[in-house]
Motif scaffolding. Structure first.
Motif, PDB file in Angstrom:
ATOM      1  N   VAL A   6      13.725  37.981  57.464  1.00 48.96           N
ATOM      2  CA  VAL A   6      14.580  38.007  56.274  1.00 48.96           C
ATOM      3  C   VAL A   6      14.357  39.298  55.490  1.00 48.96           C
ATOM      4  CG1 VAL A   6      15.113  36.849  54.096  1.00 48.96           C
ATOM      5  CG2 VAL A   6      14.582  35.495  56.130  1.00 48.96           C
ATOM      6  N   ASP A   7      13.107  39.709  55.343  1.00 48.87           N
ATOM      7  CA  ASP A   7      12.807  40.926  54.595  1.00 48.87           C
ATOM      8  C   ASP A   7      13.444  42.148  55.248  1.00 48.87           C
ATOM      9  OD1 ASP A   7      11.387  39.523  52.714  1.00 48.87           O
ATOM     10  OD2 ASP A   7       9.407  40.009  53.546  1.00 48.87           O
ATOM     11  N   ARG A   8      13.394  42.192  56.578  1.00 47.85           N
ATOM     12  CA  ARG A   8      13.980  43.339  57.280  1.00 47.85           C
ATOM     13  C   ARG A   8      15.496  43.331  57.158  1.00 47.85           C
ATOM     14  NH1 ARG A   8      13.902  48.435  58.049  1.00 47.85           N
ATOM     15  NH2 ARG A   8      14.680  49.163  60.062  1.00 47.85           N
ATOM     16  N   LEU A   9      16.099  42.168  57.275  1.00 45.15           N
ATOM     17  CA  LEU A   9      17.553  42.084  57.151  1.00 45.15           C
ATOM     18  C   LEU A   9      17.986  42.484  55.740  1.00 45.15           C
ATOM     19  CD1 LEU A   9      20.202  41.326  58.539  1.00 45.15           C
ATOM     20  CD2 LEU A   9      19.876  38.981  57.713  1.00 45.15           C
ATOM     21  N   ARG A  10      17.256  42.016  54.743  1.00 41.89           N
ATOM     22  CA  ARG A  10      17.588  42.369  53.360  1.00 41.89           C
ATOM     23  C   ARG A  10      17.429  43.872  53.138  1.00 41.89           C
ATOM     24  NH1 ARG A  10      14.482  38.904  51.082  1.00 41.89           N
ATOM     25  NH2 ARG A  10      16.008  37.257  50.738  1.00 41.89           N
ATOM     26  N   ALA A  11      16.380  44.457  53.728  1.00 42.05           N
ATOM     27  CA  ALA A  11      16.154  45.900  53.580  1.00 42.05           C
ATOM     28  C   ALA A  11      17.268  46.693  54.238  1.00 42.05           C
ATOM     29  CB  ALA A  11      14.795  46.274  54.175  1.00 42.05           C
ATOM     30  N   LEU A  12      17.669  46.296  55.461  1.00 43.01           N
ATOM     31  CA  LEU A  12      18.748  46.991  56.155  1.00 43.01           C
ATOM     32  C   LEU A  12      20.059  46.897  55.385  1.00 43.01           C
ATOM     33  CD1 LEU A  12      18.310  46.151  59.952  1.00 43.01           C
ATOM     34  CD2 LEU A  12      18.253  48.414  58.896  1.00 43.01           C
ATOM     35  N   ALA A  13      20.347  45.704  54.883  1.00 37.33           N
ATOM     36  CA  ALA A  13      21.578  45.518  54.117  1.00 37.33           C
ATOM     37  C   ALA A  13      21.567  46.408  52.880  1.00 37.33           C
ATOM     38  CB  ALA A  13      21.724  44.046  53.717  1.00 37.33           C
ATOM     39  N   GLY A  14      20.432  46.446  52.180  1.00 37.94           N
ATOM     40  CA  GLY A  14      20.328  47.288  50.997  1.00 37.94           C
ATOM     41  C   GLY A  14      20.462  48.764  51.315  1.00 37.94           C
ATOM     42  N   LEU A  15      19.806  49.207  52.387  1.00 34.54           N
ATOM     43  CA  LEU A  15      19.885  50.614  52.781  1.00 34.54           C
ATOM     44  C   LEU A  15      21.308  51.005  53.163  1.00 34.54           C
ATOM     45  CD1 LEU A  15      16.641  50.926  54.956  1.00 34.54           C
ATOM     46  CD2 LEU A  15      17.114  52.144  52.805  1.00 34.54           C
ATOM     47  N   ALA A  16      22.014  50.109  53.867  1.00 33.80           N
ATOM     48  CA  ALA A  16      23.394  50.398  54.266  1.00 33.80           C
ATOM     49  C   ALA A  16      24.289  50.537  53.039  1.00 33.80           C
ATOM     50  CB  ALA A  16      23.913  49.300  55.181  1.00 33.80           C
ATOM     51  N   LEU A  17      24.100  49.672  52.056  1.00 35.41           N
ATOM     52  CA  LEU A  17      24.918  49.732  50.843  1.00 35.41           C
ATOM     53  C   LEU A  17      24.587  50.969  50.013  1.00 35.41           C
ATOM     54  CD1 LEU A  17      24.786  45.941  49.932  1.00 35.41           C
ATOM     55  CD2 LEU A  17      26.836  47.227  50.617  1.00 35.41           C
ATOM     56  N   VAL A  18      23.310  51.328  49.950  1.00 41.23           N
ATOM     57  CA  VAL A  18      22.923  52.549  49.236  1.00 41.23           C
ATOM     58  C   VAL A  18      23.511  53.771  49.924  1.00 41.23           C
ATOM     59  CG1 VAL A  18      20.975  54.051  48.646  1.00 41.23           C
ATOM     60  CG2 VAL A  18      20.841  51.604  48.175  1.00 41.23           C
ATOM     61  N   ALA A  19      23.416  53.798  51.251  1.00 43.57           N
ATOM     62  CA  ALA A  19      23.996  54.918  52.005  1.00 43.57           C
ATOM     63  C   ALA A  19      25.503  54.994  51.795  1.00 43.57           C
ATOM     64  CB  ALA A  19      23.678  54.766  53.493  1.00 43.57           C
ATOM     65  N   GLY A  20      26.122  53.839  51.518  1.00 47.84           N
ATOM     66  CA  GLY A  20      27.560  53.807  51.270  1.00 47.84           C
ATOM     67  C   GLY A  20      27.934  54.194  49.860  1.00 47.84           C
TER      68      GLY A  20
ATOM     69  N   ARG B 179      29.862  41.531  56.715  1.00 44.39           N
ATOM     70  CA  ARG B 179      30.932  42.015  55.846  1.00 44.39           C
ATOM     71  C   ARG B 179      30.666  43.415  55.287  1.00 44.39           C
ATOM     72  NH1 ARG B 179      35.856  39.057  55.001  1.00 44.39           N
ATOM     73  NH2 ARG B 179      35.438  36.973  55.786  1.00 44.39           N
ATOM     74  N   ILE B 180      29.424  43.876  55.367  1.00 43.50           N
ATOM     75  CA  ILE B 180      29.088  45.149  54.734  1.00 43.50           C
ATOM     76  C   ILE B 180      29.908  46.299  55.305  1.00 43.50           C
ATOM     77  CG2 ILE B 180      27.251  46.888  54.508  1.00 43.50           C
ATOM     78  CD1 ILE B 180      25.297  44.575  54.047  1.00 43.50           C
ATOM     79  N   ALA B 181      30.043  46.352  56.614  1.00 47.02           N
ATOM     80  CA  ALA B 181      30.832  47.422  57.228  1.00 47.02           C
ATOM     81  C   ALA B 181      32.276  47.378  56.739  1.00 47.02           C
ATOM     82  CB  ALA B 181      30.784  47.308  58.752  1.00 47.02           C
ATOM     83  N   GLN B 182      32.832  46.178  56.593  1.00 51.53           N
ATOM     84  CA  GLN B 182      34.198  46.046  56.104  1.00 51.53           C
ATOM     85  C   GLN B 182      34.297  46.493  54.649  1.00 51.53           C
ATOM     86  OE1 GLN B 182      34.731  41.870  56.881  1.00 51.53           O
ATOM     87  NE2 GLN B 182      35.580  42.232  58.914  1.00 51.53           N
ATOM     88  N   TYR B 183      33.331  46.100  53.832  1.00 52.18           N
ATOM     89  CA  TYR B 183      33.324  46.538  52.433  1.00 52.18           C
ATOM     90  C   TYR B 183      33.314  48.062  52.340  1.00 52.18           C
ATOM     91  CZ  TYR B 183      31.873  41.740  51.072  1.00 52.18           C
ATOM     92  OH  TYR B 183      31.782  40.389  50.869  1.00 52.18           O
ATOM     93  N   LEU B 184      32.448  48.692  53.123  1.00 58.69           N
ATOM     94  CA  LEU B 184      32.314  50.146  53.046  1.00 58.69           C
ATOM     95  C   LEU B 184      33.519  50.851  53.649  1.00 58.69           C
ATOM     96  CD1 LEU B 184      28.498  50.598  53.789  1.00 58.69           C
ATOM     97  CD2 LEU B 184      29.678  50.475  51.584  1.00 58.69           C
TER      98      LEU B 184
END
Length: 345
Positions: free
Chosen positions: A9-23, A52-57
């Motif tokens: 869970v921690d890794r998934l949350r970190a990846l999601a956060g990093l992807a959104l920050v990069a976006g 959904r993150i890729a779609q949002y970005l």
């Protein structure tokens, strides 16, 4: 074909956060949005989670979403807030709206937030769960892009509007209901079409408003509301609260994500929260909730292999299991997320 990869869970949350920050999101905004989406995956609602993150970005790059949006909360009264999402990413807007409603409920016992200028905010269950963790009962709803025809009509005018209701327990899991207004999701119809299978004619109609068992005709037509005219009426009332009263778009005034991804949707949400501690002590709530759940669970099952369950029970069991053992993530989704984040999966 893609396969699942289990991730902590921690890794998934970190990846999601990093992807959104990069976006383009700030770290704090990304943390808020990632929390909602990772919770969706923990509950097993993977169609509305980090996928959904890729779609949002993608929409952000087209100008349809503002990743740098500053959500504005206007506290109208101690209990009532208006929230302007400023066309931000939906889970971020929803997170701020939940906080606004929580603040009102802590102050007065009842708190409400009406949201405009938002986008797809994920499933309702993560918000219900976060409220229940803090001892608050909740009713939360949103409007959506049109996919349902008014009862008796043959043109889409209503969205498959999600509605959630949650009641906390002082000890143990809350009871959480998260539903949309259609008998079946379009994803189920698409799956049937891909498999060359028919569908129940209660799921959808063709373009002329006639019930159909042909998934291709259904995809070209409209979803049927649950409960017939009752589901239609419920969808109407959700849109009146979440869309009309909030100042957001409503009915056909909402832009389609798929057809016009470059345009803001102006979705609306509504959050009603109740501080249960103002009604009864925690011990009394726990005793009554346990009794309530026990009455339902003790119902003799029509099929012994399928015991009676409470709303949200399966999702909460999945949440506890995946929190402990890790989250199964689609390897393709994970690869895309890692690519967006500039990190290793």
């Amino acid at each position: 074909m893609t396969s699942d990869t289990r991730i902590t869970v921690d890794r998934l949350r970190a990846l999601a956060g990093l992807a959104l920050v990069a976006g383009g999101m700030s770290e704090e905004d990304a943390r808020r949005a990632a929390d909602v989406l990772v919770l969706a995956d923990l509950f097993g609602i993977r169609t509305h989670g980090v996928a959904r993150i890729a779609q949002y970005l993608d929409r952000a790059r087209l100008g349809g979403v503002d990743v740098a949006a500053k959500v504005v909360v206007d506290q109208v009264t101690p209990a009532l807030s208006r929230v302007d999402g400023a066309n931000g990413i939906g889970p971020l807007v929803g997170s701020h709206a939940l906080d606004a409603a929580l603040a009102g409920a802590r102050e007065t016992g009842l708190g409400a937030a009406f949201v405009r200028g938002s986008n797809h905010f994920g499933p309702v269950m993560p918000y219900l769960f976060r409220a229940a963790e803090q001892g608050f009962a909740a009713i939360i709803a949103s409007n959506a892009t049109t996919t349902i025809a008014p009862w008796g009509g043959r043109e889409a005018r209503l969205g498959n509007n999600p509605l959630g209701i949650g009641v906390p327990a002082a000890e143990g899991d809350p009871i959480l209901l998260d539903i949309a207004m259609s008998v079946a999701a379009r994803a189920k119809i698409r799956a049937a079409a891909a498999a060359g299978q028919s569908i129940p004619d209660t799921w959808a109609t063709d373009r002329e408003g006639r019930p159909t068992s042909d998934p291709a005709a259904a995809l070209d037509g409209f979803l049927q509301p649950l409960g017939g005219h009752k589901g239609y009426g419920l969808s109407v009332m959700i849109d009146l609260f979440a869309g009309l009263l909030s100042g957001a778009g409503y009915l056909t005034r909402i832009s389609s994500w798929s057809e016009d991804p470059e345009r803001p949707q102006n979705l609306g949400h509504v959050f009603f929260l109740i501080d249960t501690t103002k009604l009864l002590p925690a011990a009394a709530l726990d005793e009554r909730m346990a009794d309530f759940a026990g009455i339902l669970r003790s119902t003799p099952a029509a099929d012994p292999a399928q015991p009676v369950r409470l709303p949200g029970e399966l999702e909460l069991a999945r949440y506890h299991r995946q929190l402990r053992d890790g989250v199964p993530a689609d390897s393709g989704v994970l690869a895309r997320l890692s690519d967006l984040a500039g990190a290793q999966p």
